[in-house]
Design a protein around this motif. Structure first.
Motif, PDB file in Angstrom:
ATOM      1  N   LEU A  39       0.831  -1.205   0.000  1.00 28.45           N
ATOM      2  CA  LEU A  39       0.000   0.000   0.000  1.00 28.45           C
ATOM      3  C   LEU A  39       0.866   1.255   0.000  1.00 28.45           C
ATOM      4  CD1 LEU A  39      -2.747  -1.020   2.574  1.00 28.45           C
ATOM      5  CD2 LEU A  39      -3.013  -0.791   0.113  1.00 28.45           C
ATOM      6  N   PRO A  40       0.327   2.368  -0.493  1.00 29.48           N
ATOM      7  CA  PRO A  40       1.072   3.630  -0.456  1.00 29.48           C
ATOM      8  C   PRO A  40       1.392   4.036   0.982  1.00 29.48           C
ATOM      9  CG  PRO A  40      -0.796   3.797  -1.940  1.00 29.48           C
ATOM     10  CD  PRO A  40      -0.970   2.525  -1.187  1.00 29.48           C
ATOM     11  N   LYS A  41       2.402   4.862   1.114  1.00 30.22           N
ATOM     12  CA  LYS A  41       2.764   5.407   2.414  1.00 30.22           C
ATOM     13  C   LYS A  41       1.975   6.694   2.659  1.00 30.22           C
ATOM     14  CE  LYS A  41       6.740   7.412   4.842  1.00 30.22           C
ATOM     15  NZ  LYS A  41       8.167   7.828   4.686  1.00 30.22           N
ATOM     16  N   LEU A  42       1.392   6.816   3.849  1.00 33.65           N
ATOM     17  CA  LEU A  42       0.647   8.024   4.193  1.00 33.65           C
ATOM     18  C   LEU A  42       1.646   9.136   4.536  1.00 33.65           C
ATOM     19  CD1 LEU A  42      -2.553   8.178   6.395  1.00 33.65           C
ATOM     20  CD2 LEU A  42      -0.802   9.946   6.544  1.00 33.65           C
ATOM     21  N   ALA A  88     -20.888  19.606  11.460  1.00 34.09           N
ATOM     22  CA  ALA A  88     -20.568  19.973  10.082  1.00 34.09           C
ATOM     23  C   ALA A  88     -20.006  18.784   9.309  1.00 34.09           C
ATOM     24  CB  ALA A  88     -19.540  21.106  10.071  1.00 34.09           C
ATOM     25  N   LEU A  89     -20.184  18.852   7.991  1.00 38.85           N
ATOM     26  CA  LEU A  89     -19.452  17.925   7.138  1.00 38.85           C
ATOM     27  C   LEU A  89     -17.969  18.233   7.269  1.00 38.85           C
ATOM     28  CD1 LEU A  89     -21.580  18.059   3.869  1.00 38.85           C
ATOM     29  CD2 LEU A  89     -21.391  16.141   5.445  1.00 38.85           C
ATOM     30  N   CYS A  90     -17.144  17.197   7.263  1.00 42.78           N
ATOM     31  CA  CYS A  90     -15.704  17.443   7.268  1.00 42.78           C
ATOM     32  C   CYS A  90     -15.075  16.729   6.079  1.00 42.78           C
ATOM     33  CB  CYS A  90     -15.051  17.020   8.582  1.00 42.78           C
ATOM     34  SG  CYS A  90     -15.171  15.289   8.983  1.00 42.78           S
ATOM     35  N   GLU A  91     -14.096  17.376   5.506  1.00 45.50           N
ATOM     36  CA  GLU A  91     -13.356  16.821   4.379  1.00 45.50           C
ATOM     37  C   GLU A  91     -11.992  16.380   4.877  1.00 45.50           C
ATOM     38  OE1 GLU A  91     -12.453  18.197  -0.137  1.00 45.50           O
ATOM     39  OE2 GLU A  91     -11.616  19.454   1.440  1.00 45.50           O
ATOM     40  N   THR A  92     -11.670  15.118   4.645  1.00 44.21           N
ATOM     41  CA  THR A  92     -10.340  14.607   4.985  1.00 44.21           C
ATOM     42  C   THR A  92      -9.532  14.498   3.698  1.00 44.21           C
ATOM     43  OG1 THR A  92     -11.223  13.366   6.852  1.00 44.21           O
ATOM     44  CG2 THR A  92      -9.051  12.726   6.046  1.00 44.21           C
ATOM     45  N   VAL A  93      -8.391  15.158   3.675  1.00 46.47           N
ATOM     46  CA  VAL A  93      -7.502  15.138   2.506  1.00 46.47           C
ATOM     47  C   VAL A  93      -6.224  14.406   2.921  1.00 46.47           C
ATOM     48  CG1 VAL A  93      -6.278  16.509   0.793  1.00 46.47           C
ATOM     49  CG2 VAL A  93      -8.449  17.346   1.742  1.00 46.47           C
ATOM     50  N   ILE A  94      -5.958  13.276   2.279  1.00 39.62           N
ATOM     51  CA  ILE A  94      -4.782  12.471   2.624  1.00 39.62           C
ATOM     52  C   ILE A  94      -3.806  12.485   1.454  1.00 39.62           C
ATOM     53  CG2 ILE A  94      -3.936  10.217   3.375  1.00 39.62           C
ATOM     54  CD1 ILE A  94      -6.696   9.603   4.465  1.00 39.62           C
ATOM     55  N   THR A  95      -2.567  12.783   1.758  1.00 42.95           N
ATOM     56  CA  THR A  95      -1.503  12.742   0.744  1.00 42.95           C
ATOM     57  C   THR A  95      -0.750  11.427   0.896  1.00 42.95           C
ATOM     58  OG1 THR A  95      -1.292  15.148   0.851  1.00 42.95           O
ATOM     59  CG2 THR A  95       0.526  13.921  -0.168  1.00 42.95           C
ATOM     60  N   TRP A  96      -0.569  10.750  -0.231  1.00 39.41           N
ATOM     61  CA  TRP A  96       0.076   9.436  -0.250  1.00 39.41           C
ATOM     62  C   TRP A  96       1.335   9.478  -1.108  1.00 39.41           C
ATOM     63  CZ3 TRP A  96      -2.809   6.101   2.751  1.00 39.41           C
ATOM     64  CH2 TRP A  96      -4.172   6.386   2.894  1.00 39.41           C
ATOM     65  N   GLU A  97       2.264   8.571  -0.826  1.00 40.82           N
ATOM     66  CA  GLU A  97       3.440   8.382  -1.686  1.00 40.82           C
ATOM     67  C   GLU A  97       3.427   6.943  -2.194  1.00 40.82           C
ATOM     68  OE1 GLU A  97       8.110   7.822  -1.054  1.00 40.82           O
ATOM     69  OE2 GLU A  97       7.373   9.770  -0.297  1.00 40.82           O
ATOM     70  N   TYR A  98       3.511   6.808  -3.508  1.00 41.83           N
ATOM     71  CA  TYR A  98       3.413   5.464  -4.112  1.00 41.83           C
ATOM     72  C   TYR A  98       4.313   5.403  -5.342  1.00 41.83           C
ATOM     73  CZ  TYR A  98       1.085   1.151  -5.672  1.00 41.83           C
ATOM     74  OH  TYR A  98       0.801  -0.150  -6.043  1.00 41.83           O
ATOM     75  N   LYS A  99       5.264   4.503  -5.276  1.00 39.11           N
ATOM     76  CA  LYS A  99       6.202   4.295  -6.386  1.00 39.11           C
ATOM     77  C   LYS A  99       6.900   5.590  -6.774  1.00 39.11           C
ATOM     78  CE  LYS A  99       3.696   0.316  -8.250  1.00 39.11           C
ATOM     79  NZ  LYS A  99       2.988  -0.268  -9.402  1.00 39.11           N
ATOM     80  N   GLY A 100       7.313   6.339  -5.745  1.00 41.19           N
ATOM     81  CA  GLY A 100       8.107   7.550  -5.964  1.00 41.19           C
ATOM     82  C   GLY A 100       7.294   8.786  -6.309  1.00 41.19           C
ATOM     83  N   GLU A 126     -10.539   4.642   0.525  1.00 38.56           N
ATOM     84  CA  GLU A 126     -11.172   3.833  -0.514  1.00 38.56           C
ATOM     85  C   GLU A 126     -10.887   4.412  -1.896  1.00 38.56           C
ATOM     86  OE1 GLU A 126     -15.510   1.753  -0.979  1.00 38.56           O
ATOM     87  OE2 GLU A 126     -15.495   3.940  -0.789  1.00 38.56           O
ATOM     88  N   LYS A 127     -10.925   5.742  -2.003  1.00 36.82           N
ATOM     89  CA  LYS A 127     -10.591   6.370  -3.282  1.00 36.82           C
ATOM     90  C   LYS A 127      -9.151   6.107  -3.675  1.00 36.82           C
ATOM     91  CE  LYS A 127     -13.992  10.089  -3.175  1.00 36.82           C
ATOM     92  NZ  LYS A 127     -14.218  11.544  -3.114  1.00 36.82           N
ATOM     93  N   MET A 128      -8.255   6.157  -2.672  1.00 38.82           N
ATOM     94  CA  MET A 128      -6.842   5.863  -2.939  1.00 38.82           C
ATOM     95  C   MET A 128      -6.691   4.444  -3.487  1.00 38.82           C
ATOM     96  SD  MET A 128      -4.315   3.818  -1.415  1.00 38.82           S
ATOM     97  CE  MET A 128      -4.631   3.761   0.323  1.00 38.82           C
ATOM     98  N   LEU A 129      -7.396   3.485  -2.899  1.00 37.07           N
ATOM     99  CA  LEU A 129      -7.289   2.084  -3.335  1.00 37.07           C
ATOM    100  C   LEU A 129      -7.732   1.931  -4.786  1.00 37.07           C
ATOM    101  CD1 LEU A 129      -8.685   0.361  -0.111  1.00 37.07           C
ATOM    102  CD2 LEU A 129      -6.284   0.523  -0.834  1.00 37.07           C
ATOM    103  N   ASN A 130      -8.748   2.682  -5.176  1.00 34.54           N
ATOM    104  CA  ASN A 130      -9.190   2.615  -6.568  1.00 34.54           C
ATOM    105  C   ASN A 130      -8.215   3.320  -7.504  1.00 34.54           C
ATOM    106  OD1 ASN A 130     -12.032   1.365  -7.014  1.00 34.54           O
ATOM    107  ND2 ASN A 130     -12.176   2.432  -5.045  1.00 34.54           N
ATOM    108  N   MET A 131      -7.555   4.356  -7.016  1.00 38.90           N
ATOM    109  CA  MET A 131      -6.582   5.062  -7.843  1.00 38.90           C
ATOM    110  C   MET A 131      -5.384   4.186  -8.168  1.00 38.90           C
ATOM    111  SD  MET A 131      -6.948   8.741  -5.884  1.00 38.90           S
ATOM    112  CE  MET A 131      -5.831   9.757  -6.822  1.00 38.90           C
ATOM    113  N   ILE A 132      -4.917   3.403  -7.185  1.00 42.12           N
ATOM    114  CA  ILE A 132      -3.738   2.557  -7.449  1.00 42.12           C
ATOM    115  C   ILE A 132      -4.135   1.277  -8.196  1.00 42.12           C
ATOM    116  CG2 ILE A 132      -2.540   3.442  -5.435  1.00 42.12           C
ATOM    117  CD1 ILE A 132      -3.063   0.726  -4.065  1.00 42.12           C
TER     118      ILE A 132
END
Length: 507
Positions: free
Chosen positions: A448-451, A466-478, A499-505
């Motif tokens: 898995l990517p590194k958080l 309130a609705l909250c937005e979580t923005v996660i930055t990942w590192e994957y294959k450089g 879940e979105k990250m998993l679909n992206m990779i």
């Protein structure tokens, strides 16, 4: 035809302070007195009851000192009592010059509370008036329980008014002390009095026990009264007094024969300040000043507003220093969303608008309120999700957190049609979720990517729901990339971003 001027006397600082649990500090009283006279432009204010406390004396001194300097002293009134001149001495110490003398307006009160005859009562009142005149004090007089007096002892009331007609009285104040009048009774009683005593000034002081305060105000004005007593937010004992904002709107819109000085655009500001000082919240549906009263919820209403203002009335929010809003939720529809997008300067095509509308409806089913400030987050979330063909689904999860135990997660997911389950613990709920996820991907021999970064944002000015937005930055294959999740629960929004990250990779 020349309009009749109607005096508005605000009694928030005296009668309004009889609201259970409410007590204004001296500085709060001074602040409100200034605001009521200078900005809201009421004609008079009743600020205190004589003899209550040293603190009340100091508060009135501050108000009268300011009022004298700014030519408002005649407009500052104090409730006084038939007490052999003690209240008048208190007024002199306070620097006040207008008394509202409390007397008995019903035979029932006179006989059972004071145990005196009308003649005894009138004699004592005359002595108070005479002493007040010698001290340069203006005389106004309350007929306490006047409404019951008119119902049950009308001869006494007119005997009393005949006596007052011979006295140095500027205003006669007629209170519906227990809020028992119907609008027809108010019209009848006030009309009888104004016709019988055409040269005298009569104020109506309405209470709201049957929620008829504004209706009675309306009828009192039509019947010829010369002044009204109102309170901000309808504050007062029991169910409160006739509310300032509603009464003002009714007078301006339905009673063209009279004119009032009130600056409508300040009503909301004063209402909010009184709420802040008292700690009493304003009901969301309270006319004129409630949070929701200029908010369209149904989409058909927002659509109608765009088509010749079909759902507008004379109660335009701008009159009261407010703006119309369009609620976002399961009832809103595309028209409400478009109104909010226009305010934010955003545009969407029809397909995008349909998807955003559907997402707001889904959120409305789970969350009572979606705000305009949530919209950019929702748009980003919906359009970002739509851009990826989903192969990975987080189907279900159980997050546990108990005192003294490590958080744990049980996870069920689907990867390209294949089902997996895993359980793990972690330093927090999201960490436990990620550890369970790593177990699943270890069976597929996929790393898995590194958080790299984890940020949570809520819309400016939002509350705890309130609705909250979580923005996660990942590192994957450089390479670095981000994914976003949106939910009213912070951990759930992080799981959605993952879940979105998993679909992206997986693409």
């Amino acid at each position: 035809m020349k309009k009749r001027h109607l005096e508005i006397m605000d009694t928030t600082l005296r009668d309004g302070e009889q609201t259970s649990g409410v007590s204004f500090s001296a500085s709060e009283k001074l602040t409100l007195a200034k605001l009521l006279l200078e900005e809201l432009e009421v004609d008079r204010i009743e600020v205190a009851s004589a003899r209550v406390s040293d603190g009340e004396l100091q508060a009135v001194r501050q108000i009268t000192s300011w009022a004298k300097e700014h030519n408002y002293l005649d407009s500052v009134e104090v409730l006084t009592f038939v007490d052999g001149g003690v209240s008048l001495e208190w007024m002199k110490k306070a620097g006040a010059k207008s008394q509202n003398l409390l007397t008995k307006g019903s035979l029932n009160h006179l006989q059972h509370q004071l145990k005196k005859t009308p003649e005894q009562h009138f004699s004592e009142i005359a002595a108070v008036f005479q002493e007040a005149e010698s001290k340069g004090i203006i005389n106004n007089v309350y007929l306490e329980d006047w409404s019951n007096g008119m119902r049950n002892s009308k001869e006494y009331v007119f005997q009393f008014l005949d006596f007052l007609a011979t006295q140095p009285v500027k205003r006669i104040l007629l209170p519906d002390t227990l809020g028992i009048l119907t609008h027809t009774e108010t019209a009848d009683y006030i009309s009888q009095i104004t016709k019988r005593y055409p040269k005298h000034h009569f104020d109506f002081h309405g209470h709201n026990d049957y929620d008829l305060g504004v209706a009675n105000v309306m009828e009192a004005v039509k019947a010829g009264c010369h002044g009204l007593h109102l309170t901000v937010n309808g504050m007062g004992e029991r169910a409160g007094n006739a509310p300032m904002a509603s009464a003002v709107a009714v007078i301006k819109d339905f009673l063209p024969e009279v004119e009032i000085n009130i600056n409508e655009s300040s009503l909301f500001k004063v209402s909010k300040l009184v709420s802040a000082f008292t700690g009493l919240s304003i009901p969301a549906n309270k006319p004129i000043v409630g949070e929701n009263v200029f908010t369209q919820t149904a989409g058909i209403h927002a659509d109608g507003d765009s088509k010749n203002n079909l759902y507008f009335s004379d109660l335009m929010p701008e009159r009261f220093g407010r703006k119309r809003k369009y609620a976002l939720g399961k009832m809103s529809g595309k028209a409400n969303i478009q109104k909010n997008l226009q305010e934010l300067g955003l545009t969407l095509n029809n397909d995008e608008l349909k998807k955003v509308t559907q997402r707001i409806i889904e959120l409305g089913d789970k969350k009572e309120r979606v705000t305009k400030e949530d919209l950019p987050f929702i748009i980003s979330d919906v359009l970002d999700a739509d851009s990826k063909h989903q192969k990975v689904f987080v189907k279900s999860y159980v997050l546990t957190h108990a005192k003294g135990l490590m958080p744990s997660t049980t996870l069920a997911m689907e990867i390209e049609g294949e089902s997996f389950e895993a359980n793990a613990q972690g330093d927090g709920q999201y960490d436990a979720f990620m550890n369970a996820l790593k177990k699943v991907y270890a069976t597929k021999k996929i790393s898995l990517p590194k958080l790299v970064d984890y940020a949570v944002r809520i819309p400016p000015g939002s509350t705890s729901d309130a609705l909250c937005e979580t923005v996660i930055t990942w590192e994957y294959k450089g390479k670095e990339f981000t994914s976003r999740g949106l939910d009213s629960d912070q951990t759930v929004s992080a799981i959605k971003a993952t879940e979105k990250m998993l679909n992206m990779i997986a693409t």
